[in-house]
Design a protein around this motif. Structure first.
Motif, PDB file in Angstrom:
ATOM      1  N   ILE A   1       3.109   8.720  -6.382  1.00 58.69           N
ATOM      2  CA  ILE A   1       3.224   7.887  -5.191  1.00 58.69           C
ATOM      3  C   ILE A   1       4.196   8.547  -4.210  1.00 58.69           C
ATOM      4  O   ILE A   1       5.282   8.984  -4.595  1.00 58.69           O
ATOM      5  CB  ILE A   1       3.659   6.460  -5.587  1.00 58.69           C
ATOM      6  CG1 ILE A   1       2.512   5.857  -6.427  1.00 58.69           C
ATOM      7  CG2 ILE A   1       3.983   5.621  -4.365  1.00 58.69           C
ATOM      8  CD1 ILE A   1       2.817   4.562  -7.076  1.00 58.69           C
ATOM      9  N   ALA A   2       3.745   8.642  -2.951  1.00 61.04           N
ATOM     10  CA  ALA A   2       4.481   9.456  -1.966  1.00 61.04           C
ATOM     11  C   ALA A   2       5.250   8.620  -0.950  1.00 61.04           C
ATOM     12  O   ALA A   2       6.090   9.163  -0.229  1.00 61.04           O
ATOM     13  CB  ALA A   2       3.496  10.373  -1.231  1.00 61.04           C
TER      14      ALA A   2
ATOM     15  N   ALA B   1       7.887   5.223  -4.459  1.00 61.94           N
ATOM     16  CA  ALA B   1       7.831   6.676  -4.236  1.00 61.94           C
ATOM     17  C   ALA B   1       8.460   7.426  -5.400  1.00 61.94           C
ATOM     18  O   ALA B   1       9.545   7.069  -5.871  1.00 61.94           O
ATOM     19  CB  ALA B   1       8.533   7.036  -2.928  1.00 61.94           C
ATOM     20  N   GLY B   2       7.752   8.460  -5.876  1.00 58.65           N
ATOM     21  CA  GLY B   2       8.253   9.264  -6.986  1.00 58.65           C
ATOM     22  C   GLY B   2       7.683   8.862  -8.331  1.00 58.65           C
ATOM     23  O   GLY B   2       7.667   9.657  -9.266  1.00 58.65           O
TER      24      GLY B   2
ATOM     25  N   MET C   1       0.848  -1.205   0.000  1.00 61.45           N
ATOM     26  CA  MET C   1       0.000   0.000   0.000  1.00 61.45           C
ATOM     27  C   MET C   1       0.876   1.245   0.000  1.00 61.45           C
ATOM     28  O   MET C   1       2.047   1.171   0.376  1.00 61.45           O
ATOM     29  CB  MET C   1      -0.931   0.000   1.211  1.00 61.45           C
ATOM     30  CG  MET C   1      -0.242   0.162   2.539  1.00 61.45           C
ATOM     31  SD  MET C   1      -1.420   0.285   3.912  1.00 61.45           S
ATOM     32  CE  MET C   1      -0.281   0.204   5.276  1.00 61.45           C
ATOM     33  N   PHE C   2       0.319   2.330  -0.449  1.00 59.42           N
ATOM     34  CA  PHE C   2       1.084   3.575  -0.483  1.00 59.42           C
ATOM     35  C   PHE C   2       0.143   4.778  -0.454  1.00 59.42           C
ATOM     36  O   PHE C   2      -1.044   4.669  -0.767  1.00 59.42           O
ATOM     37  CB  PHE C   2       1.987   3.645  -1.720  1.00 59.42           C
ATOM     38  CG  PHE C   2       1.342   3.192  -3.001  1.00 59.42           C
ATOM     39  CD1 PHE C   2       0.498   4.033  -3.701  1.00 59.42           C
ATOM     40  CD2 PHE C   2       1.586   1.910  -3.513  1.00 59.42           C
ATOM     41  CE1 PHE C   2      -0.078   3.629  -4.892  1.00 59.42           C
ATOM     42  CE2 PHE C   2       0.992   1.487  -4.704  1.00 59.42           C
ATOM     43  CZ  PHE C   2       0.161   2.348  -5.392  1.00 59.42           C
ATOM     44  N   LYS C   3       0.740   5.922  -0.061  1.00 65.40           N
ATOM     45  CA  LYS C   3      -0.006   7.180  -0.118  1.00 65.40           C
ATOM     46  C   LYS C   3       0.249   7.843  -1.461  1.00 65.40           C
ATOM     47  O   LYS C   3       1.295   7.630  -2.093  1.00 65.40           O
ATOM     48  CB  LYS C   3       0.455   8.121   0.995  1.00 65.40           C
ATOM     49  CG  LYS C   3      -0.064   7.745   2.363  1.00 65.40           C
ATOM     50  CD  LYS C   3      -0.186   8.987   3.239  1.00 65.40           C
ATOM     51  CE  LYS C   3       0.808   8.978   4.352  1.00 65.40           C
ATOM     52  NZ  LYS C   3       0.626  10.099   5.292  1.00 65.40           N
ATOM     53  N   LEU C   4      -0.693   8.651  -1.886  1.00 60.09           N
ATOM     54  CA  LEU C   4      -0.602   9.362  -3.160  1.00 60.09           C
ATOM     55  C   LEU C   4      -0.617  10.863  -2.931  1.00 60.09           C
ATOM     56  O   LEU C   4      -1.384  11.366  -2.101  1.00 60.09           O
ATOM     57  CB  LEU C   4      -1.808   9.001  -4.031  1.00 60.09           C
ATOM     58  CG  LEU C   4      -1.802   7.583  -4.597  1.00 60.09           C
ATOM     59  CD1 LEU C   4      -3.201   7.168  -5.017  1.00 60.09           C
ATOM     60  CD2 LEU C   4      -0.831   7.489  -5.761  1.00 60.09           C
ATOM     61  N   SER C   5       0.246  11.588  -3.685  1.00 59.15           N
ATOM     62  CA  SER C   5       0.170  13.052  -3.693  1.00 59.15           C
ATOM     63  C   SER C   5      -0.724  13.463  -4.846  1.00 59.15           C
ATOM     64  O   SER C   5      -0.546  12.978  -5.965  1.00 59.15           O
ATOM     65  CB  SER C   5       1.546  13.672  -3.944  1.00 59.15           C
ATOM     66  OG  SER C   5       2.397  13.347  -2.904  1.00 59.15           O
ATOM     67  N   PRO C   6      -1.655  14.367  -4.589  1.00 55.16           N
ATOM     68  CA  PRO C   6      -2.628  14.696  -5.638  1.00 55.16           C
ATOM     69  C   PRO C   6      -2.086  15.645  -6.698  1.00 55.16           C
ATOM     70  O   PRO C   6      -1.178  16.441  -6.436  1.00 55.16           O
ATOM     71  CB  PRO C   6      -3.751  15.376  -4.855  1.00 55.16           C
ATOM     72  CG  PRO C   6      -3.078  16.006  -3.688  1.00 55.16           C
ATOM     73  CD  PRO C   6      -1.926  15.086  -3.329  1.00 55.16           C
TER      74      PRO C   6
END
Ligand code: ZN
Length: 318
Positions: free
Chosen positions: A47-48, A53-54, A1-6
């Motif tokens: 992807i944050a 990531a990146g 799982m990962f966080k997303l930057s909008p």
């Protein structure tokens, strides 16, 4: 799982609440929209956290479409786009085509969408379909002579209200409404009326009247269809409320308590967007801190995950 930057868009009608209250970071003068779950080429989510990531969500999806799960196989593209929208001013009155028309005319998907009202000014409204069934001629004339607003249905809204907007439904978000939108991943929008406004360059935004007339359902707005209110097996131990479940998406809210858990099975990814509260999500040996405005993507097949108490989440699956 990962966080997303909008991806953030700034427009003539946008406000600053997403920046001030939902952790949105931008140098733009306002944040009209934050695309918190997006694979769209016009505004891909980044992807944050974690090993990807990146990268864009689009890159990760293209490399491994199984992150969407078995239910993703019936879609040719990533199926969902989720946005926060902060309307300081009225959005244009618009309509989206269905899949058949959009594929034929735009080479894009159609767009059915739904809105969860996060907050609004006293007396704020939405435009949703027509007051009553009207003829195509009346619709066309009302656009031409600027009287369309007399025929549309205006609905007063409050925090927590939910609207399902099938393709072909004329609609507009009006000033003073902050909402979360879950929609088909499409950019096919036909603007019908834009309140005669001008952009920074002094020009009005383009209208698409003849296409809008082709696709608009000339009916009174009916709300969420009965057969889309199906209550499936609640995917959470506690606090889950389903808002709509149709062929395109299943959307609900989750109010977490002590020991709240959910499940990301092999059928679908799980998108969690934090509407209120601070806390964390744990899945396997991963743990992510969560705060208001965060967006988490849990790939299909990740299994059980734990949520800390005190969170209020918007949850989407396919
Ligand atoms: Zn729309």
């Amino acid at each position: 799982m990962f966080k997303l930057s909008p991806y953030i868009s700034s427009t003539i009608w946008g406000g600053r609440r997403l920046i001030e209250e939902y952790g949105v970071k931008t140098d733009k003068k306002n944040a009209a929209e934050a695309w918190v779950l997006s694979c769209h080429e016009k505004g891909p989510g980044i992807i944050a956290t974690g090993e990807f990531a990146g990268k864009t969500l689009r890159e990760v999806y293209e490399a491994d479409r199984s992150i969407c799960g078995k239910n993703g196989a019936r879609f040719s593209e990533f199926p969902i786009l989720t946005k926060f929208i902060d309307a300081r001013d009225n959005l244009s009155i618009q309509v989206h085509p269905d899949d058949e028309y959009a594929r034929r005319v735009e080479g894009d998907s159609g767009k059915t969408e739904c809105w969860y009202i996060l907050d609004c000014d006293e007396g704020a409204e939405l435009i949703m379909g027509f007051k009553e069934k009207i003829s195509r001629e009346t619709f066309k004339e009302s656009i031409e002579n600027g009287t369309l607003e007399n025929y549309v249905k205006k609905i007063k809204v409050k925090k927590g209200d939910f609207f399902f907007i099938s393709s072909g439904t004329l609609h507009a978000i009006c000033k003073g409404v902050l909402l979360a939108e879950v929609q088909q991943n499409s950019a096919a929008t036909y603007r019908v009326y834009d309140y005669n406004r001008l952009q920074d360059d002094g020009k009005p935004r383009e209208l698409h009247v003849s296409k809008a007339i082709d696709v608009t359902k000339l009916e009174e707005y009916q709300g969420v269809p009965e057969n889309y209110k199906r209550k499936g097996n609640a995917p959470y131990t506690t606090g889950y409320e389903q808002l709509v479940r149709c062929d395109l998406f299943s959307v609900g809210t989750v109010k977490t308590e002590e020991n709240s858990t959910g499940m990301a099975d092999e059928n679908s990814f799980v998108s969690l967007v934090v509407l209120e509260g601070d806390g964390a999500v744990e899945c396997g040996d991963e743990k992510l801190k969560l705060t208001k405005g965060d967006s988490v993507f849990i790939p299909a097949g990740s299994g059980k995950y734990r949520l800390s108490p005190g969170l209020f989440l918007l949850e989407t699956r396919i």
